[in-house]
Enzyme design. Sequence first.
Site, PDB file in Angstrom:
ATOM      1  N   GLU A 140       0.697  -1.069  -0.116  1.00  0.00           N
ATOM      2  CA  GLU A 140       0.220  -0.150  -0.280  1.00  0.00           C
ATOM      3  C   GLU A 140       0.899   1.533   0.056  1.00  0.00           C
ATOM      4  OE1 GLU A 140      -2.226  -1.238   3.546  1.00  0.00           O
ATOM      5  OE2 GLU A 140      -3.357  -2.787   2.444  1.00  0.00           O
ATOM      6  N   ASP A 165      -1.131  -4.984  10.005  1.00  0.00           N
ATOM      7  CA  ASP A 165      -1.792  -3.934   9.954  1.00  0.00           C
ATOM      8  C   ASP A 165      -1.998  -4.406  11.629  1.00  0.00           C
ATOM      9  OD1 ASP A 165      -2.410  -3.060   7.896  1.00  0.00           O
ATOM     10  OD2 ASP A 165      -4.240  -4.154   7.329  1.00  0.00           O
ATOM     11  N   HIS A 167      -1.090   0.294  11.140  1.00  0.00           N
ATOM     12  CA  HIS A 167      -0.263  -0.078  10.192  1.00  0.00           C
ATOM     13  C   HIS A 167       1.587  -0.688  11.341  1.00  0.00           C
ATOM     14  CE1 HIS A 167      -0.631  -0.549   5.590  1.00  0.00           C
ATOM     15  NE2 HIS A 167      -1.318  -1.239   6.329  1.00  0.00           N
TER      16      HIS A 167
END
Length: 591
Positions: free
Chosen positions: A335, A359, A526
């Site tokens: 990401e 995550d 994160h």
Amino acid sequence: MGRLPKIGIRPVIDGRELGVRESLEVQTMDMAKAAAKLIEETLRFPSGEKVECVIADTTIGGVADAAACADKFKREGVEVSLTVTPCWCYGTEVMDTDPLLPKAVWGFNGTERPGAVYLAAALAGYSQKGLPAFGIYGKEVQDGGDQTIPQDVSEKILRFVKGALAVAQMKGKSYLSIGYSSMGIAGSMVDVNFLQDYLGVRAEFVESVELLRRIDEGIFDQEEYAKALAWTKENCEEGADRNNPEAQKSRSQKDAEWEKVVKMTLICKDLMNGNPKLKEMGFGEESKGRNAIMGGFQGQRQWTDYQPNADFTESILNSSFDWNGIRQAYTFATENDCLNAISMLFGHLLTNKAQLFSDVRTYWSPESVERVTGKKLTGLAENGIIHLINSGSTTLDATAQQKDADGNPTMKPFWDITDEDVKRCLDNTKWPPATVEYFRGGGFSSNFLTKGQMPLTMCRINLIKGIGPVLQIVEGWSVELPEDVHTVLNERTDPTWPTTWFVPRTTGTGFFKDVYTVMAKWGANHGAISHGHIGADLISLAAMLRIPVNMHNVSEDDVFRPSAWSAFGENLEGADYRACKNYGPLYGFKE
């Protein structure tokens, strides 16, 4: 690109001749040699090379000697300054005044000569000149002829050097942003000024379409691709397809996606570091790469709505092995979370090990676990757990299938990893087809469970308007739940992704009152997770970069920052904020 940084050791001395300087020459130079021996025998770069020290040609008794030493250090590629002395010296005349070199001073604790007096004078001079320096001084008095380095001194020297080398290795490198902002994640909105001002890192932006161009035009090593695809088919077992039957891809579609994700991996690697084979193929510009010490792939959603996701690419790059064998892990964020990539890079440079990208997904209280499983959490997990899980982009080293000398689960620098370790990591990883609801373009996610119990440190850089960057740190452990408990909890989220169950070390107060509070105070979605308890090393590194630490559970006795920080108040964390604001970013300007 460029040479590896070296450690410069500066043996400073009382410049008075006719008896004083002469009586100290051997002892002073022996201190420098002892420090060099400690560093060179203990530390290595993440790429495997041993760290090299450069000692001044002579002891440094005044300005002329200091200038000669500085000139030698420039010629030799020194990026870190460690001053050592057993005696009084002329403070400002012998000091290192390069503002960009991280610096420390080791003053010998002995009563024959006033090394401690010089240390205090030197640190006062550095503070007065605005050049933060770490002060190193042993707790116990040593005899004048004692050439050993006490344990407490050794720990501080190595902590300083590890952090300083991390600073030096980042300077002048790049962050490779493939694509840009992902799904509104703030960390993927790459802040070019932060990278340059605080880390000395430039941002390089490459649009995702470049991958399609290179795939379509065959701009990758064709021989390596054939090797990589064969290795992938042999070692990366496809997992069960958990998609609804009507959403499942055909076998031919899945085979085509496997081919594409392998090509994506080769291309991302070439974009980061270049590939001389491309020049032989007539692609000179593409062969040079972007000098990237870290990178990230945007993926969602514009890419993954249309093309296979990069989970395979990210997992393999972040691991310590691939089809070419065992090698240094890359630092590559999913990401395009640049801030998490930086956090991963900190851990990699300090430990030489692969890093987890996860995550920080769910806090499970003991009551919630018992409600949904009928079982009580026990052991380290008894007060609750945090579910670390991402869509399949984390390192395969995190399977914890590598073994230490006693057979315990661990993660290793790549040069200690064995072929058996690699096989166990691969054998304990499946690659199920991606969940189509998330990834319309397909792809494959790594799926494994971190086994055993390992010491871990999670950290994360966050940018706060009005403050700038802050670093949060939490030390803890991975835990292994009973299989039936794990299965119930894991099935409540996406069971095709890799899971690490994490328990932070709690203190009963403040941000670490309990596991829930740690989760509640975490500043982003994160986290970057490193093997080992490295919180103290991260704190020292952050101080060198002028990044304050807003939460940590490291013992106060292990917090090691430049001596000037003590001038900003007794509370260590408040002082850290004030000192970082006062000095400003290492390579930039204060606002």
